[in-house]
Design an enzyme around this catalytic site. Structure first.
Site, PDB file in Angstrom:
ATOM      1  N   SER A  96       0.832  -1.201   0.000  1.00  0.00           N
ATOM      2  CA  SER A  96       0.000   0.000   0.000  1.00  0.00           C
ATOM      3  C   SER A  96       0.867   1.252   0.000  1.00  0.00           C
ATOM      4  O   SER A  96       1.972   1.266   0.535  1.00  0.00           O
ATOM      5  CB  SER A  96      -0.919   0.004   1.213  1.00  0.00           C
ATOM      6  N   ARG A 113      -5.124   3.323  15.754  1.00  0.00           N
ATOM      7  CA  ARG A 113      -5.534   2.532  14.604  1.00  0.00           C
ATOM      8  C   ARG A 113      -6.627   1.528  14.995  1.00  0.00           C
ATOM      9  O   ARG A 113      -6.484   0.788  15.966  1.00  0.00           O
ATOM     10  CB  ARG A 113      -4.329   1.811  14.020  1.00  0.00           C
ATOM     11  N   HIS A 136       5.425   2.171  11.239  1.00  0.00           N
ATOM     12  CA  HIS A 136       4.384   2.552  12.201  1.00  0.00           C
ATOM     13  C   HIS A 136       4.698   3.891  12.849  1.00  0.00           C
ATOM     14  O   HIS A 136       3.900   4.426  13.600  1.00  0.00           O
ATOM     15  CB  HIS A 136       4.234   1.477  13.276  1.00  0.00           C
TER      16      HIS A 136
END
Ligand code: GLN
Ligand code: ZN
Length: 760
Positions: free
Chosen positions: A434, A516, A696
């Site tokens: 992604s 998240r 992250h």
């Protein structure tokens, strides 16, 4: 009887906490604003539980990021590099959780790991030799007092000393035994503080107890608690376990001075047998975890009452409880406006589970519960035909032969064939799939979903994004390109939407880490693929480049693990159905000219049973073959990649190799590359791309930093087996972070390549 909740979701029924924190991270909200929102949320969650009639409600289950981190910070277990930052306490806290890069310093985040067998992640506390364990915070006391001021007596919940010790990473010479006495001292101090506040019950969470325990573990637990329980005075202590049974320490728990013990009757396969065999102390309460804290289905009252009956026959003082924290389920079914009633009536999320606890308690108290109306309704619901069977899918599963699980030719031959086919440079560079999910990317999907734009407009926009993404990757000089996944909201939900047998929710978000959240789709019936899913996007992307384009799929085990599974058929059956559907997709991609296909198994590790003795028989024996079934039909020249998040698979390296992929990428940067030793020791055949930087975190790794990582990796991995990539997909990052990071990554790989080819 009475009712208890181990913990309640904190992110808010509509993810209010997430949005506020993200605004705070961007500097759009002040610390005061997020503190007051947090207070409001806590109030709402407490009163919701109170109004539902719950007797034992937790406080301190709130967190801005993670409860394990909270506990470590409370005990001053914070590495120096964070303590020394000239930041406010809350800023420091977020620096530990997310890393910090700014005018006050440059530090990475602490490692993050999956919380036992869930998709929730905790921050791994780090202990340095000069760490001084001290009670330095007030969070649990403040939140207890805050609740009390609302008129709610709560049981403050803390990560217990044993579990915390087992989860800590000791980075120096010291180990558990060196800090045991400090742990006893500081946990006793916490208890003393609660005693002074008049707290009636304190809950210590000790999920680590459901692992296989050694004699040393048991001794450690005994030493810790016999000392701490000595100090408890009139405050009662609930020892809370979850995610399994406590077979190795059951009788020891009975002998210690706990006032309550929480046992999991849902995931604890042996819990009921343990109680039957050894009994339960008459002076303790058994907090019976019978309402599943992980599933979204209504509780089966008939089954639950039969458990409770067994306890009653043994005269055990029982409290009806959730099986684990409700953190792992979405907030409420009330937010689901589109789901048809015929499905919805089978659902129970966190708020509805409160009602179930209360109903079970009431039904059980009634003299003849079989006449209870709520009970009868529930039995009727479970007896209904769910219309989930598909004969064609069933026949196909039954027709699978042992050969279907084996790819030909074997790995070594394929590796040679593929080196010839692709002629990639040494240390090929790629990404995990992604690219940033920018606001406009999300807006485009939403506009299509709500009918504001036509399918054509939607596709055109995505094609434009794909073309840009390909151009960017070419400009950066990456070797194997991806299309960017702009059509996907989520790597699992997206596939669910294109498969038969799935149901979807609108607001059923579950916290995964920090801010998240994920919205797992729901498996309702037998699964099949009605039409190709990813082929058009991949083919379009390939048409824009001469470099190999990597098709991108999510694997069957991950789709299953990140869906809410059915409970009317075995998990294994659903995984096989998924594998066959994905096999069709793989073959379609190949047929349409896609030569590299990545099948992500991000969540494979996650559902590995907590007890080693169950690893193969309960899981790997069907998970690994299911993965092979997806790709075993491709040609030798087609290269199969897989990706796994987190490198916590050191112990199952042979099983990972047995997936028989050609290349695997995984997270490594946050865990100091410990896995590499194990790869080497096990003669890992699959080519590897250990993530060279942490996606992250918003920080940008320098070229030098990446080179250092690569050089470290090369001490353990043969150069011709090494790929260079970030440690996960880039969807949560921004363009301004991704471009320089990837530029540095490619340059680091190129420099190293030059150095190596010169030395060859
Ligand atoms: N291909 C996926 C992506 O890049 C993998 C995500 C994941 O591993 N969680 O987003
Ligand atoms: Zn990943």
């Amino acid at each position: 009887m009475s009712t208890s909740v181990i913990g309640y979701p904190r992110i808010g029924s509509l993810r209010e906490l997430k949005f506020a924190l993200e605004a705070y991270f961007k500097g759009e909200k002040s610390e005061d604003e997020i503190q007051s929102l947090a207070k409001e949320l806590r109030k709402e969650h407490l009163t919701t539980q109170k109004n539902a009639g719950i007797d034992f409600i937790s406080s301190n289950d709130f967190s801005f990021y993670d409860n394990t981190l909270d506990q470590a910070v409370l005990l001053n277990i914070v590495p120096k590099r964070y303590r020394e930052l000239d930041l406010s306490a809350l800023e420091k806290y977020f620096a530990i959780a997310r890393g910090y890069q700014g005018d006050k310093g440059n530090v990475k985040a602490l490692a993050m790991k999956k919380w036992f067998n869930t998709n929730y992640h905790y921050i791994v506390p780090e202990f340095e030799d000069d760490t001084k364990i001290e009670l330095v915070g007030t969070k649990p006391f403040d939140e207890y007092t805050e609740a009390k001021q609302l008129g709610i007596e709560t049981k403050p919940v803390l990560v217990g000393p044993f579990t915390l010790l087992k989860l800590i990473r000791f980075t120096g010479k010291k180990g558990i035994l060196d800090v045991k006495a400090d742990f006893i001292r500081v946990y006793s101090e916490i208890l003393k503080k609660f005693i002074s506040l008049g707290t009636q019950w304190v809950q210590f969470d000790e999920p680590y107890l459901v692992h296989d325990l050694t004699a040393n573990d048991i001794r450690l637990f005994q030493d810790l608690y016999s000392a701490i329980l000595n100090k408890k005075e009139s405050t009662k202590i609930l020892l809370q376990t979850y995610f399994g049974d406590v077979r190795d320490i059951y009788t020891v728990l009975q002998s210690l001075n706990f006032d309550g013990i929480g046992l999991d009757f849902v995931e604890g396969r042996k819990t009921l047998d343990l109680v039957k065999e050894h009994g339960f102390s008459p002076v303790k309460k058994l907090f019976a975890g019978v309402v599943n804290g992980k599933n979204i289905w209504k509780n089966n009252y008939e089954k639950t009452l039969s458990i409770l009956n067994t306890l009653k026959e043994k005269d055990i003082q029982t409290v009806v409880s959730t099986s684990c924290s409700l953190l792992h389920v979405p907030y409420t079914v009330e937010n689901e406006t589109k789901l048809e009633e015929k499905y919805k009536k089978h659902f129970a999320f966190a708020k509805e589970k409160l009602t179930e606890l209360k109903e079970i308690d009431e039904i059980f108290a009634s003299a003849n519960f079989k006449n209870n109306e709520k009970y009868q309704q529930n039995v009727a619901l479970f007896n209904e035909d769910r219309h989930a069977f598909n004969a064609a899918v069933d026949a196909r599963v039954k027709a699978v032969t042992p050969e279907d699980y084996v790819r030909q030719p074997e790995f070594a031959q394929r590796e040679k064939i593929q080196k010839d086919e692709f002629k990639l440079p040494l240390f090929p560079t790629t990404t995990i799939g992604s690219f940033p999910q920018t606001a406009e990317v999300r807006a485009n999907r939403k506009a299509f979903r709500t009918g504001e734009i036509s399918k054509e407009q939607y596709v055109d926009f995505n094609k434009k994004k794909i073309a840009e993404c390909i151009a960017l990757q070419e400009e950066l000089g990456l070797d194997v390109l991806v299309h960017g996944e702009f059509e996907r909201n989520d790597m699992v939900e997206y596939f669910g939407q294109h498969l038969e047998g799935y149901l979807f929710t609108e607001k059923a978000w579950v916290q995964s880490y920090g801010t998240r959240c994920v919205k797992p789709p729901v498996i309702w019936g037998d699964i099949s693929r009605a039409h190709p899913i990813t082929v058009d996007w991949s083919v379009y992307a390939q048409s824009k480049t001469d470099k190999p384009l990597k098709g991108m799929l999510t694997g069957p085990v991950t789709i299953l693990n990140w869906s809410f599974p059915r409970e009317d058929i075995p998990i294994k059956q659903s995984v096989l159905q998924l594998a066959l559907a994905l096999r069709d997709e793989v073959l379609d991609l190949e047929k349409n000219g896609i030569k590299i296909i990545q099948i992500d198994e991000a969540a494979l590790r996650e559902k590995l049973p907590l007890r080693k003795s169950d690893w193969y028989s309960e899981y790997l024996d069907f998970a690994i073959p299911s993965f092979r079934l997806v790709h075993s039909g491709v040609k030798a020249t087609t290269q199969i990649h897989t990706h796994m998040c987190y490198s916590e698979f050191t112990d199952i390296i042979p099983a990972i190799d047995d997936m028989d992929a050609d290349v695997i990428s995984f997270e490594a940067s946050r865990s100091d590359l410990l896995i590499l030793d194990s790869l080497k020791k096990n003669n890992f055949k699959t080519e590897v791309g250990p993530g060279v930087y942490d996606i992250h975190s918003p920080r940008i790794p320098s070229k030098e930093e990446i080179k250092v990582v690569l050089e470290k990796i090369l001490k353990k991995v043969a150069p011709e087996k090494l790929w260079v990539n970030p440690d996960c997909g880039l969807k949560t990052r921004q363009d301004k972070e991704v471009k320089p990071s990837l530029k540095n990554l490619v340059e680091a790989a190129k420099e190293l390549r030059n150095e190596y080819s010169r030395s060859l």
